[in-house]
Design an enzyme around this catalytic site. Sequence first.
Site, PDB file in Angstrom:
ATOM      1  CG  ASP A 153     -32.226  65.912 -17.657  1.00 35.51           C
ATOM      2  OD1 ASP A 153     -33.074  66.416 -16.900  1.00 35.51           O
ATOM      3  OD2 ASP A 153     -32.483  64.985 -18.440  1.00 35.51           O
ATOM      4  CG  ASN A 197     -26.950  61.132 -13.570  1.00 31.72           C
ATOM      5  OD1 ASN A 197     -27.923  61.150 -12.816  1.00 31.72           O
ATOM      6  ND2 ASN A 197     -26.956  61.739 -14.744  1.00 31.72           N
ATOM      7  CG  ASP A 252     -13.869  49.734 -24.619  1.00 35.17           C
ATOM      8  OD1 ASP A 252     -12.766  49.175 -24.782  1.00 35.17           O
ATOM      9  OD2 ASP A 252     -14.645  49.988 -25.560  1.00 35.17           O
ATOM     10  CB  ALA A 283     -31.177  59.652  -9.661  1.00 36.23           C
ATOM     11  CB  ALA A 314     -27.851  58.786 -17.388  1.00 37.92           C
ATOM     12  CG  ASN A 338     -26.634  51.653 -15.503  1.00 40.30           C
ATOM     13  OD1 ASN A 338     -25.773  50.821 -15.269  1.00 40.30           O
ATOM     14  ND2 ASN A 338     -27.928  51.388 -15.381  1.00 40.30           N
ATOM     15  CG  LEU A 339     -31.117  52.529 -20.575  1.00 41.05           C
ATOM     16  CD1 LEU A 339     -31.517  51.133 -20.115  1.00 41.05           C
ATOM     17  CD2 LEU A 339     -32.323  53.459 -20.578  1.00 41.05           C
TER      18      LEU A 339
END
Length: 258
Positions: free
Chosen positions: A45, A117, A147, A155, A159, A161-162
């Site tokens: 990736d 992303n 933070d 898409a 990444a 974000n999750l």
Amino acid sequence: MTLFHRAALVASPTGPAQAAIGELRDRYDWVDFEQAEMLVVLGGDGFMLQTLHLMLERRRIVPAFGMNLGTVGFLMNEWRLNGLEERIARARPFRVSPLSMTATTIDGARHVMPAINEVSLLRETRQTAKLRVEVNDRDVLPELVCDGILVATPAGSTAYNLSANGPILPLGSKLVALTPISPFRPRRWRGAILPEKARVALTVLEAEKRPVSAVADQREVRDVARVEIAIDHIRDLTLLFDPEHALDDRITMEQFIA
């Protein structure tokens, strides 16, 4: 053998990818990237993201068919040496709209970068960041103590974000995720889902005392004062996937992984 498309071939510098590129070079005829109608990408990736960014920088965007020789391979198809021409003929195209980040630093320098992303703002020191959040020129959070914060595309929603407890967005949903990273105040705010046409502006409060960096995928700008983020439809990217390995299906199934 010549592929029915004029295709270019690129590979990451890892051992498996370099071995695979040798096999494919022996089997098919390839063209240089400047003459290519599509691109076959070997790696993981991270290398796919690097390749997509290279296309954006060169302002020459062609469909990309990736084969995974890395780890997760979320943006890639399965590596197989045989049947490449047939796979490309059957591949499903998915359009990915990148974000455009405009970051202005404390000293007034301006940097414009794409992100496939996410765009993330991160504190540079042990002190928390203080940010003002605006959406479509409206002041929605006068002060967010955290933070950091990120804006993710569908898409990229699986990444970083999750990992920051942001939502998974279906591909084609025309949404972006606005997700705080370790928020302290307001304590109950956990982010927002916005229409992709939304314009997000993030102003760093006390920027010299509490320095913040902005990162567009893998490219960083230090000591930012303000960052503006919006979807860039002018430079849409196209990824090609095997029908049984479609990106939208993978994003959906991520919601059921324990």
